[in-house]
Design a protein around this motif. Structure first.
Motif: not given
Length: 436
Positions: A316, A395, A398, A402
């Motif tokens: 990231a 993205v 992330i 999750i």
């Protein structure tokens, strides 16, 4: 004559099959810059080719898993391997992006059995406490195949042309298919398996694997379970990262980091080497967490997944570095992270379903994962020319975090715990890489 630790030889055979499987899918990504130039393929058209493979792979995964549960690991894996090898070799005849997309779609349909077959073979041959280690070792094949692709394809391009790479990989798959038919046997049919090792395997398996009645897998039962919702959700969110690494790293290095084809051959395999480390280390982390953190095996799998997803913070940050070598290093962290969490997710799947459901469950989970990957790739192919790669890597990180949180909160341990979950090093029946 009996062979000690023969279950580890079975893992090695599965690993070789996964190497060929991933070589076939990664040959395109390395050859893509050359093929795109020769056939005038745009970045968006290339994303369509990748999506064709991903969609066919996605929809075929549950079908392949069901077929494996129905006809058995040995014959099912061999048939699919022969088919994907032929589809890979046929890509050498592509003349444009449409024909290439069609042939890659065929490859996706046939390659879909690879991971479900590997997970099913592992549940047949291993007690629960060794299963994460075994999955980690065979899962090396997925990243090792991707690791071998850059030097092999670049060598083929420099000596003959990209067509040669597809023919070589297709031929290797055919050779492995026949080796699998000759060498692989279910534990009940393996005459080289000692009675003590057979008893050790059976004693350490969960009750839902010990049922002597071979009940037919039920996809409705699988898809209606709580754990399947957790697994499918996690696959949807985590699979886009690995598919992005497989399909886009060479193009990223060429377009964003301005590497030439020889530099790609030198560096594009490194993230997949790191992924190999993640496969193995992730497999051993589960028994370590189980022993030293005093948690159940199932909870230890979830802890490994949390660890892997947290490492995705590395890629990231790729937009924050100027050095192409630091970018490669961060991609290596990403490869390590994904294969660590991926192995844990496969272990959770194998722990959650019976012996005639595990391939079906793996395949159905894979379908959701690759549908998520296909959707992301379709968006990626458009956005990458507008916003660049860096925001999209954020993205992906992330998404993975999750996914880990969903598994941690939703997935629950199923059935009775297997006997003998005390981990102490031994070299008796298990070979040098096991722990009991």
């Amino acid at each position: 004559m009996k062979i000690k630790g023969i279950r580890w030889w079975m893992v090695a055979l599965v690993m070789l099959g996964l190497i060929v499987n991933y070589l076939a899918r990664n040959t395109l990504s390395v050859a893509a810059p050359t093929m795109m130039a020769q056939m005038s393929i745009t970045t968006e058209q290339y994303s369509h080719i990748v999506v064709a493979w991903q969609l066919c792979y996605a929809f075929m995964q549950p079908v392949a898993g069901y077929i494996l549960d129905a006809i058995g690991t040995k014959m099912g894996f061999a048939v699919f391997a022969l088919a994907w090898s032929a589809a890979c070799a046929a890509a050498a005849m592509a003349t444009g992006w449409q024909s290439l997309a069609f042939l890659r779609g065929l490859l996706g349909l046939t390659e879909a059995a690879g991971l479900p077959a590997g997970v099913k073979a592992t549940t047949e041959w291993f007690p629960a406490k060794e299963r994460s280690v075994a999955i980690g070792w065979f899962n090396i094949g997925s990243s090792f195949g991707a690791l071998l692709a850059p030097p092999l394809v670049v060598w083929a391009i420099l000596h003959s042309g990209w067509e040669l790479a597809f023919l070589i990989v297709g031929g290797a798959g055919i050779v492995w298919s026949f080796a699998w038919l000759v060498l692989y046997k279910h534990p009940r049919d393996q005459k080289l398996l000692s009675d003590s090792e057979r008893d050790y395997i059976l004693a350490g398996q969960e009750d839902h694997f010990k049922d002597p009645v071979a009940r037919k897998g039920n996809w409705k039962k699988v898809i209606g379970s709580r754990n399947f919702y957790a697994i499918a959700s996690a696959r949807i969110l985590s699979e886009p990262a690995w598919q992005t690494f497989n399909a886009w790293i060479p193009l990223y290095l060429m377009t964003e980091r301005h590497m030439n084809i020889k530099e790609i051959a030198m560096f594009a395999w490194l993230p997949f080497l790191a992924a190999d480390v993640g496969c193995v280390l992730g497999g051993y982390l589960s028994p370590l967490f189980h022993k030293y953190c005093k948690v159940s095996l199932f909870t230890s799998r979830k802890m490994v997944m949390l660890f892997g997803c947290s490492c995705m913070i590395g890629p990231a940050c790729i937009g924050l570095v100027d050095s192409p070598y630091m970018a490669i290093a961060l991609l290596c962290v990403g490869g390590f992270a994904h294969q660590t969490l991926s192995g844990a997710l496969y272990s959770i799947t194998s722990d959650s379903f019976g012996k005639n459901e595990v391939a079906t469950a793996t395949g159905m989970g894979g379908m959701f994962g690759f549908l998520g990957a296909a959707a992301f790739t379709a968006v990626f192919g458009v956005l990458v020319t507008q916003v660049g790669y860096s925001p999209l890597f954020v993205v992906l990180a992330i998404f993975d975090i999750i996914a880990a949180l969903i598994v941690w909160t939703v997935a629950r341990e199923v059935g009775k715990k297997p006997e003998g979950t005390n981990y102490q090093a031994t070299r008796t029946e298990q070979g040098p890489i096991s722990a009991t």
